[in-house]
Design a protein around this motif. Structure first.
Motif, PDB file in Angstrom:
ATOM      1  N   PRO A 187      40.609  32.334  54.102  1.00 18.08           N
ATOM      2  CA  PRO A 187      41.350  31.205  53.544  1.00 18.08           C
ATOM      3  C   PRO A 187      41.424  31.351  52.032  1.00 18.08           C
ATOM      4  O   PRO A 187      40.476  31.817  51.400  1.00 18.08           O
ATOM      5  CB  PRO A 187      40.498  29.991  53.943  1.00 18.08           C
ATOM      6  N   VAL A 188      42.541  30.943  51.438  1.00 21.60           N
ATOM      7  CA  VAL A 188      42.672  31.145  49.997  1.00 21.60           C
ATOM      8  C   VAL A 188      43.281  29.940  49.311  1.00 21.60           C
ATOM      9  O   VAL A 188      44.303  29.414  49.737  1.00 21.60           O
ATOM     10  CB  VAL A 188      43.486  32.428  49.688  1.00 21.60           C
ATOM     11  N   GLY A 189      42.577  29.485  48.287  1.00 16.38           N
ATOM     12  CA  GLY A 189      43.072  28.458  47.381  1.00 16.38           C
ATOM     13  C   GLY A 189      42.976  29.036  45.979  1.00 16.38           C
ATOM     14  O   GLY A 189      43.948  29.500  45.406  1.00 16.38           O
ATOM     15  N   ASN A 190      41.734  29.076  45.442  1.00 19.24           N
ATOM     16  CA  ASN A 190      41.479  29.743  44.174  1.00 19.24           C
ATOM     17  C   ASN A 190      41.067  31.198  44.335  1.00 19.24           C
ATOM     18  O   ASN A 190      40.975  31.938  43.354  1.00 19.24           O
ATOM     19  CB  ASN A 190      40.398  28.990  43.397  1.00 19.24           C
ATOM     20  N   THR A 229      38.109  32.631  45.588  1.00 17.91           N
ATOM     21  CA  THR A 229      36.760  33.088  45.263  1.00 17.91           C
ATOM     22  C   THR A 229      36.153  34.001  46.326  1.00 17.91           C
ATOM     23  O   THR A 229      35.443  34.944  45.994  1.00 17.91           O
ATOM     24  CB  THR A 229      35.817  31.895  45.016  1.00 17.91           C
ATOM     25  N   LEU A 230      36.417  33.733  47.600  1.00 13.06           N
ATOM     26  CA  LEU A 230      35.903  34.621  48.639  1.00 13.06           C
ATOM     27  C   LEU A 230      36.802  35.838  48.787  1.00 13.06           C
ATOM     28  O   LEU A 230      36.313  36.967  48.939  1.00 13.06           O
ATOM     29  CB  LEU A 230      35.783  33.890  49.978  1.00 13.06           C
ATOM     30  N   LEU A 231      38.102  35.639  48.731  1.00 11.80           N
ATOM     31  CA  LEU A 231      39.032  36.754  48.882  1.00 11.80           C
ATOM     32  C   LEU A 231      38.790  37.822  47.819  1.00 11.80           C
ATOM     33  O   LEU A 231      38.652  39.011  48.133  1.00 11.80           O
ATOM     34  CB  LEU A 231      40.470  36.236  48.810  1.00 11.80           C
ATOM     35  N   LEU A 232      38.706  37.412  46.557  1.00 10.70           N
ATOM     36  CA  LEU A 232      38.495  38.381  45.495  1.00 10.70           C
ATOM     37  C   LEU A 232      37.105  38.998  45.554  1.00 10.70           C
ATOM     38  O   LEU A 232      36.942  40.196  45.325  1.00 10.70           O
ATOM     39  CB  LEU A 232      38.732  37.724  44.128  1.00 10.70           C
ATOM     40  N   ASN A 291      34.723  32.051  35.802  1.00 10.71           N
ATOM     41  CA  ASN A 291      33.590  32.909  35.437  1.00 10.71           C
ATOM     42  C   ASN A 291      33.452  34.082  36.400  1.00 10.71           C
ATOM     43  O   ASN A 291      33.202  33.895  37.598  1.00 10.71           O
ATOM     44  CB  ASN A 291      32.294  32.096  35.411  1.00 10.71           C
ATOM     45  N   PRO A 292      33.594  35.329  35.905  1.00 12.53           N
ATOM     46  CA  PRO A 292      33.556  36.502  36.783  1.00 12.53           C
ATOM     47  C   PRO A 292      32.234  36.699  37.517  1.00 12.53           C
ATOM     48  O   PRO A 292      32.191  37.397  38.530  1.00 12.53           O
ATOM     49  CB  PRO A 292      33.815  37.673  35.825  1.00 12.53           C
ATOM     50  N   PHE A 293      31.152  36.100  37.010  1.00 16.46           N
ATOM     51  CA  PHE A 293      29.873  36.293  37.678  1.00 16.46           C
ATOM     52  C   PHE A 293      29.827  35.616  39.049  1.00 16.46           C
ATOM     53  O   PHE A 293      29.017  35.990  39.895  1.00 16.46           O
ATOM     54  CB  PHE A 293      28.722  35.814  36.788  1.00 16.46           C
ATOM     55  N   PHE A 294      30.684  34.634  39.279  1.00 13.09           N
ATOM     56  CA  PHE A 294      30.736  34.018  40.603  1.00 13.09           C
ATOM     57  C   PHE A 294      31.131  35.062  41.653  1.00 13.09           C
ATOM     58  O   PHE A 294      30.619  35.060  42.772  1.00 13.09           O
ATOM     59  CB  PHE A 294      31.737  32.861  40.608  1.00 13.09           C
ATOM     60  N   TYR A 295      32.002  35.982  41.274  1.00 10.00           N
ATOM     61  CA  TYR A 295      32.471  37.013  42.215  1.00 10.00           C
ATOM     62  C   TYR A 295      31.417  38.087  42.455  1.00 10.00           C
ATOM     63  O   TYR A 295      31.458  38.785  43.469  1.00 10.00           O
ATOM     64  CB  TYR A 295      33.781  37.620  41.697  1.00 10.00           C
ATOM     65  N   GLU A 296      30.476  38.210  41.521  1.00 12.53           N
ATOM     66  CA  GLU A 296      29.339  39.106  41.755  1.00 12.53           C
ATOM     67  C   GLU A 296      28.501  38.602  42.927  1.00 12.53           C
ATOM     68  O   GLU A 296      27.802  39.371  43.589  1.00 12.53           O
ATOM     69  CB  GLU A 296      28.473  39.210  40.502  1.00 12.53           C
ATOM     70  N   GLY A 297      28.580  37.295  43.177  1.00 18.19           N
ATOM     71  CA  GLY A 297      27.896  36.729  44.341  1.00 18.19           C
ATOM     72  C   GLY A 297      28.728  36.817  45.598  1.00 18.19           C
ATOM     73  O   GLY A 297      28.241  37.240  46.655  1.00 18.19           O
ATOM     74  N   THR A 298      30.008  36.432  45.522  1.00 19.76           N
ATOM     75  CA  THR A 298      30.828  36.442  46.742  1.00 19.76           C
ATOM     76  C   THR A 298      31.132  37.857  47.230  1.00 19.76           C
ATOM     77  O   THR A 298      31.461  38.039  48.400  1.00 19.76           O
ATOM     78  CB  THR A 298      32.140  35.657  46.540  1.00 19.76           C
ATOM     79  N   LYS A 299      30.983  38.854  46.363  1.00 21.86           N
ATOM     80  CA  LYS A 299      31.210  40.225  46.830  1.00 21.86           C
ATOM     81  C   LYS A 299      30.151  40.665  47.842  1.00 21.86           C
ATOM     82  O   LYS A 299      30.377  41.599  48.618  1.00 21.86           O
ATOM     83  CB  LYS A 299      31.240  41.206  45.652  1.00 21.86           C
ATOM     84  N   THR A 300      28.997  39.989  47.859  1.00 19.03           N
ATOM     85  CA  THR A 300      27.952  40.356  48.822  1.00 19.03           C
ATOM     86  C   THR A 300      28.401  40.107  50.255  1.00 19.03           C
ATOM     87  O   THR A 300      27.827  40.667  51.195  1.00 19.03           O
ATOM     88  CB  THR A 300      26.643  39.590  48.549  1.00 19.03           C
ATOM     89  N   TYR A 301      29.424  39.277  50.440  1.00 19.15           N
ATOM     90  CA  TYR A 301      30.038  39.089  51.759  1.00 19.15           C
ATOM     91  C   TYR A 301      30.485  40.443  52.317  1.00 19.15           C
ATOM     92  O   TYR A 301      30.252  40.754  53.494  1.00 19.15           O
ATOM     93  CB  TYR A 301      31.226  38.146  51.613  1.00 19.15           C
TER      94      TYR A 301
END
Length: 368
Positions: free
Chosen positions: A226-229, A231-234, A198-208
């Motif tokens: 760190p990268v697996g899926n 979510t923080l990197l993207l 779900n792309p909306f998850f990245y709307e949250g992690t982009k606040t980093y």
């Protein structure tokens, strides 16, 4: 704000509804929205949480639905790790309601689900994302089922259950867990609150990224993530891209991604100059949060690393444990996946003047 889903593979557009989560061609969906505009002068009037950047997120105009979900997540401390290396900072992202950075994405995703009128969500996770989705769903009054792998840290399972979610355990790999959740989605027709799909998850992690920019008053040179899926990197990549488009920074920082040596499909694809990572048969690793043998968004992850002239490093199990002890010696007790990230930083060849940010993604109390 007008937005759509768009397939990263074939370009097909979809209206944003409760039941859309993947393209008919099998491709991953990105979020297509009008250009983000951010007025820095207004930030001083906003609360010290990640929601100070709500204007950049894809909600309906003047939506305040997030107020029914938020627990004050975000705007975490940015601290010099060691006075002998003043240009290396850690962002203490485990200082969140459920003790991991996944709260950023979960809060936005569940707020969007609430806006869409969703009454039940299903998610799969290695632990932290499931905990975050369970907590915010409960707060929003949305029923929740979380799929977890048998053998997931008991502390994480207990945390998910404490938030009232129905836990469904799956005997198999992390990929088997995702497949089981997706099968349930197709059969039960509920909202897939996936931190991967779900792309909306990245709307949250982009606040980093937004927080780092505001706290530093500039952009760093390098992000160690760190990268697996992914979510923080993207999320970080998308956030810094939006800042660049607004003329608020001069460049997107270089992304140095870290994988566990025992499960490193992205590192293999990067070295072999492949566009997409092939599924591997990974070994067990202590860093369960990044033990992803077939990352669904590998194309986007590899694009982000290469576009920023970054690299992908791997660390072994002993290096991970040593890094965890080293961080604890500096006052930061982190979960093992975060320690893998710090182990990668210790292997990264950098200059003393290079401004580096390291996320401390999860609290040590979450790991065994």
């Amino acid at each position: 704000m007008s937005e759509y889903y768009v397939c990263h593979s074939c370009g097909t557009k979809y209206e944003i509804t409760e039941n859309v989560w993947k393209c008919k061609c099998g491709g991953m969906l990105d979020l297509l929205k009008q250009k983000v505009t951010l007025d820095p002068s207004k930030l001083s009037e906003r609360p010290p949480t990640m929601w100070r950047y709500v204007d950049t997120m894809a909600f309906e105009n003047d939506s305040t639905i997030w107020r029914k979900v938020t627990m004050g997540e975000g705007y975490t401390p940015l601290i010099v790790l060691d006075e002998t290396k003043p240009n290396t900072l850690v962002k203490v992202d485990y200082m969140m309601p459920t003790l991991s950075f996944k709260d950023r994405g979960a809060a936005v995703l569940i707020a969007k689900a609430k806006e869409l009128g969703v009454t039940r969500v299903i998610a799969d996770s290695s632990g932290n994302a499931g905990t975050a989705i369970a907590a915010y769903a409960k707060r929003a009054g949305i029923a929740c089922d979380i799929f977890l792998r048998e053998g997931t840290s008991p502390k994480k399972i207990a945390q998910v259950k404490a938030h009232g979610a129905n836990v469904r355990t799956v005997n198999g790999t992390r990929e088997d867990v995702a497949a089981a959740a997706q099968k349930a989605i197709n059969e039960e027709k509920h909202f897939y609150a996936s931190h991967v799909y779900n792309p909306f998850f990245y709307e949250g992690t982009k606040t980093y990224a937004y927080e780092i920019w505001e706290q530093m008053k500039s952009e760093p040179d390098t992000l160690i993530i760190p990268v697996g899926n992914g979510t923080l990197l993207l999320g970080a990549y998308y956030g810094f891209k939006e800042l660049l488009e607004n003329g608020l920074i001069k460049k997107v920082p270089k992304i140095v991604a870290i994988q566990a040596e025992n499960c490193a499909p992205l590192a293999k694809a990067f070295v072999n100059n492949e566009i997409e990572a092939e599924e591997i048969k990974g070994k067990e690793t202590l860093a369960e949060g990044i033990a992803i043998a077939a990352p669904a968004r590998s194309v986007q992850i590899l694009e982000a690393v290469r576009t920023t002239n970054g690299e992908i490093l791997t660390v072994n199990e002993e290096e991970i444990l040593q890094a965890r002890a080293a961080l604890a010696g500096k006052g930061f007790y982190v979960e093992i996946t975060t320690a893998a990230n710090y182990a990668g930083y210790l292997k990264y060849n950098h200059s003393l003047s290079e401004k580096i940010i390291i996320p401390l993604c999860g609290a040590g109390i979450k790991s065994n």
